[in-house]
Design an enzyme around this catalytic site. Structure first.
Site, PDB file in Angstrom:
ATOM      1  CB  SER A 188      -0.890   0.018   1.242  1.00 57.64           C
ATOM      2  OG  SER A 188      -0.141   0.409   2.387  1.00 57.64           O
ATOM      3  CG  ASP A 189       1.546   5.763  -1.378  1.00 57.73           C
ATOM      4  OD1 ASP A 189       2.470   5.960  -0.571  1.00 57.73           O
ATOM      5  OD2 ASP A 189       1.455   6.367  -2.454  1.00 57.73           O
ATOM      6  CB  ALA A 190       2.498   6.625   3.408  1.00 62.51           C
ATOM      7  CG  ASP A 191      -0.814   5.927   7.819  1.00 63.17           C
ATOM      8  OD1 ASP A 191      -0.373   4.822   8.191  1.00 63.17           O
ATOM      9  OD2 ASP A 191      -0.807   6.932   8.547  1.00 63.17           O
ATOM     10  CB  ALA A 192      -3.104   3.662   1.236  1.00 64.98           C
TER      11      ALA A 192
END
Length: 776
Positions: free
Chosen positions: A294-298
């Site tokens: 995932s992207d950051a905190d997605a």
């Protein structure tokens, strides 16, 4: 990824560069070879043996990547010791990667090494031009070479995984992340995607001195509404398959070991919970075998999107959709996976599948056998002079000459006795290096001012005047507040400073203005609602031009700016040219290098034309296409593929080897290219295909091939392009499949997307629909 302020707060074997294959067309993506790869069966057996020994908490830990920051060292060390983290983000000091790796291998129960990931966007210690400049070079062989250098530097520091290439096609230059991507065209984007993957990874995953390539952001992130970062993307089925997905397919075919899911919702479904993207397309149709992050905190943001009630449900939905690893800024949602498994909402087989993919990547990268790096060797490699030479050459090859009235450029070094170098970017190292360059990389960039002084020597007077400051953000983001934003130190009374710049220009032989956008004004969280030069730069430009002295405008930016109406005699777009940008600029200005970059996007006259792209449909009343606005022309300032040269070229005798073919045949297009000027120079020959009729409306033309060639004065060369069946196929929204029509195709070969059609061929019957899994 978000919160670049966190990155900036952190402490901070030469590359084995294989010569590019000469027998293969370098303007097309190609599959990676796998002859040197570790056997799949052996890797899986090792991974399964580890999985059999793991607790559920340890499995969840392997699926977690955490930010390593100065203020959470204790928490990170505890997570490593407990086996509760599989990868770390933004550790780039060889001493620290060795310390953390030793902690994992000495204190954790199963002794599983860590993956270290880093944003190697356009270099690690040596900074190359930004990726939109890669695309502007139209030179995939060069892009592959510099990506290999970046990989070698990163791997020497202990980084084994990069979140690159960013291959989001975008047709809205207001979007700040245009700087990281390949521009507007799926063909050019696919070629650049494959070149970067080959450069980062080498022949296979685990090649010495290489890293895992992480293609991002899957998918449609470049189509964010209004060009606003993070906003939703609504993309029709035909555009999704024909425009936005092909670069990712090219990255997968080139062997990319990782795919990063996007932040935003695609057609209402967040990418991190989008099973259609992550399973149906990526796994089932394309056969992707690597891991998805995932992207950051997605993952936690699935709660923000409103598709999960809490982090536990977000973790379940993301895992079920196809996310194998969560990138977490603070507390991971995947920490809830053990609870979800106990409740019976997560499949044990799916959990093990995700863990297996992470472990297989670590095994293939050789981290179990070689977890540490040689700190002395790393220091030597990171200071390599040869890498700086490659950076200068890359900056020279990516620059685009937009205007050269009266052949002002190249300047005659013998005739120039004084220069006025003016503008807020003229002597700024940080802006020359560009965005996505982090403090711990400690780059040193040669500015335009210092590059010109070094080339010209003490015998030429070089006056450097800043003139104006760049403005600060209207609504500061957390990143701006943590770093001071994009504002530059004030220069005092700007009216007086403009007057001082004008006086310097009047007393100089040539005025060189270095204008554009600060590196903090673009990139993530760097969208803009206007394409005007920020601040009072336009006022400065107009005042200097009004002196009547010859003016060269050097642009540092990554989006098209509203400058086409300036009376400056010469305009050269440098993008953000990197470590050796100033040296490259000096060489270009004085003819030691010749510009041959070409625009990877259509350059609008005004932001009101956006989106403006060359591969549009004919639509209604095509003869009035340039008169859609009553107050302005609809045509661009500069077309896609545009760029001038210090020489001149002619195209002649376009031919097809067969006038009529069957759907499964390929056709060869040839054209004679001649350097009719007086200088050795490169030309980028571009082939465009236009389909006259079809079962769906087709674009007026599409790029299907290009070649960058060097010709001596008077030299003529016959260029050949092969058009394959897949070059004539497209996704039909009506048929929900790939089709090829019986139709006539017009062919243009020339300098840019405005080249006239010169020949044609005909496909005689309709092809059998292709299996989606083969040609997605």
């Amino acid at each position: 990824m978000r919160l670049r302020s966190l990155m900036l707060a952190m402490a901070g074997a030469s590359a084995c560069l294989a010569a590019p294959a000469t027998a293969e067309r370098r303007d097309r993506p190609r599959r990676a070879t796998t002859s040197a790869c570790v056997s799949d069966a052996g890797v899986r057996a090792r991974a399964d043996a580890l999985i059999a020994r793991m607790t559920v908490a340890e499995k969840a830990g392997q699926l977690t990547q955490r930010f390593a920051l100065p203020f959470n060292v204790k928490q990170i060390d505890q997570a490593v010791t407990g086996g509760n983290v599989g990868a770390l983000l933004f550790v780039s000091d060889p001493k620290e990667t060795n310390r953390l790796q030793r902690l994992a291998l000495d204190t954790s129960r199963l002794k599983i090494p860590l993956l270290f990931g880093f944003d190697v966007v356009h270099g690690f210690r040596t900074i190359f031009p930004v990726p939109i400049g890669y695309a502007a070079s139209w030179d995939p062989a060069m892009v592959e070479r510099i990506s290999a250098i970046a990989a070698a530097e990163a791997r020497a520091a202990g980084v084994s995984w990069t979140f690159s290439p960013m291959i989001d096609v975008t047709r809205d230059p207001r979007w700040g992340r245009i700087v990281e991507g390949p521009g507007e065209d799926p063909f050019l984007a696919s070629v650049m995607a494959a070149a970067q993957v080959r450069g980062f990874q080498g022949p296979c995953l685990g090649s010495p001195g290489r890293v895992i390539a992480g293609a991002k952001h899957f998918a449609g992130y470049g189509a964010a509404a209004g060009g606003r970062d993070y906003d939703e993307a609504s993309i029709g089925d035909a555009d999704l398959h024909n425009i936005y997905l092909p670069p990712f397919k090219a990255a997968v075919d080139a062997g990319a070991g990782n795919i990063m899911a996007a932040y935003m919702a695609l057609n209402g479904v967040p990418a991190s919970a989008n099973r259609f993207l992550l399973q149906d397309v990526l796994r089932d149709r394309w056969g992707f075998k690597g891991f998805v992050v995932s992207d950051a905190d997605a993952v936690k943001n699935l709660v923000t999107h409103g598709v999960a009630a809490d982090p536990g449900e977000a973790a379940r939905k993301a895992l079920d959709a196809g996310i194998d690893m969560e990138m977490a800024i603070a507390v991971p949602a995947f920490d809830r996976l053990p609870d979800q498994l106990a409740a019976g909402t997560v499949s044990p087989a799916r959990l093990d599948e995700a863990v297996r993919r992470i472990l297989e990547a670590k095994i293939r990268m050789g981290l179990f056998e070689h977890p540490y790096v040689d700190e002395a060797a790393a220091a030597k490699l990171l200071g390599s002079p040869a890498h700086r030479v490659a950076a200068r050459q890359a900056a020279e090859r990516s620059a685009v000459l937009l205007r050269n009235e009266g052949n002002l450029l190249p300047l005659d070094q013998k005739a120039v006795k004084s220069l006025a170098v003016i503008g807020p970017l003229a002597d700024s190292e940080v802006d020359t290096a560009g965005p996505a360059v982090f403090e711990q990389q400690m780059p040193r960039a040669i500015t335009v001012a210092s590059g010109l002084r070094a080339l010209l020597g003490a015998g030429v007077r070089v006056d450097v005047i800043k003139g104006v400051s760049l403005p600060s953000r209207l609504n500061p983001s957390p990143f701006d507040m943590a770093t001071g934003g994009s504002a530059k130190p004030p220069v005092g009374d700007e009216a007086a400073e403009i007057a001082r710049a004008v006086a310097a220009a009047r007393s100089a032989d040539i005025a060189v203005l270095v204008l554009g956008e600060g590196q903090n004004m673009i990139g993530e969280q760097g969208s803009r609602s206007t394409l005007e030069l920020p601040g009072r730069q336009r006022e400065l430009l107009d005042a200097v031009v009004a002196t009547g002295k010859p003016v060269v405008l050097l642009l540092m930016s990554a989006r098209p700016l509203t400058i086409a109406d300036t009376k400056a005699a010469a305009i050269l777009d440098l993008w953000y040219p990197g470590s050796e940008g100033g040296a490259a600029a000096a060489n270009l200005l004085f003819g030691r290098a010749a510009p041959a970059g070409r625009l990877p996007f259509t350059w609008p006259r005004d932001v009101g034309q956006v989106p403006l792209f060359y591969a549009h449909l004919k639509s209604h009343e095509p003869r009035n296409a340039n008169n859609r606005y009553w107050n302005a022309p609809g045509s661009p300032a500069f077309p896609f593929g545009y760029g001038l040269s210090y020489s001149t070229f002619t195209y002649a005798n376009p031919q097809v080897d067969r006038a009529a073919i069957s759907p499964d045949d390929q056709v060869t297009i040839s054209v004679d290219l001649t350097n009719t000027g007086a200088r050795v120079a490169d030309e980028v020959a571009q082939l465009y295909l236009g389909q006259r009729t079809g079962s769906a409306a087709r674009p007026v033309r599409e790029l299907k091939g290009f070649q960058r060639v060097t010709l001596r004065p008077g030299e003529r060369r016959t260029l050949s392009f092969v058009l394959r069946p897949e070059d004539r196929r497209y996704w039909s929204a009506e048929r929900q499949d790939w089709v090829q029509d019986a139709a006539e195709f017009d062919v243009a070969v020339g300098r840019d997307s405005s080249a006239g059609f010169g020949t044609s061929f005909k496909v005689m019957r309709t092809a059998t629909p292709l299996a989606t899994s083969q040609h997605e």
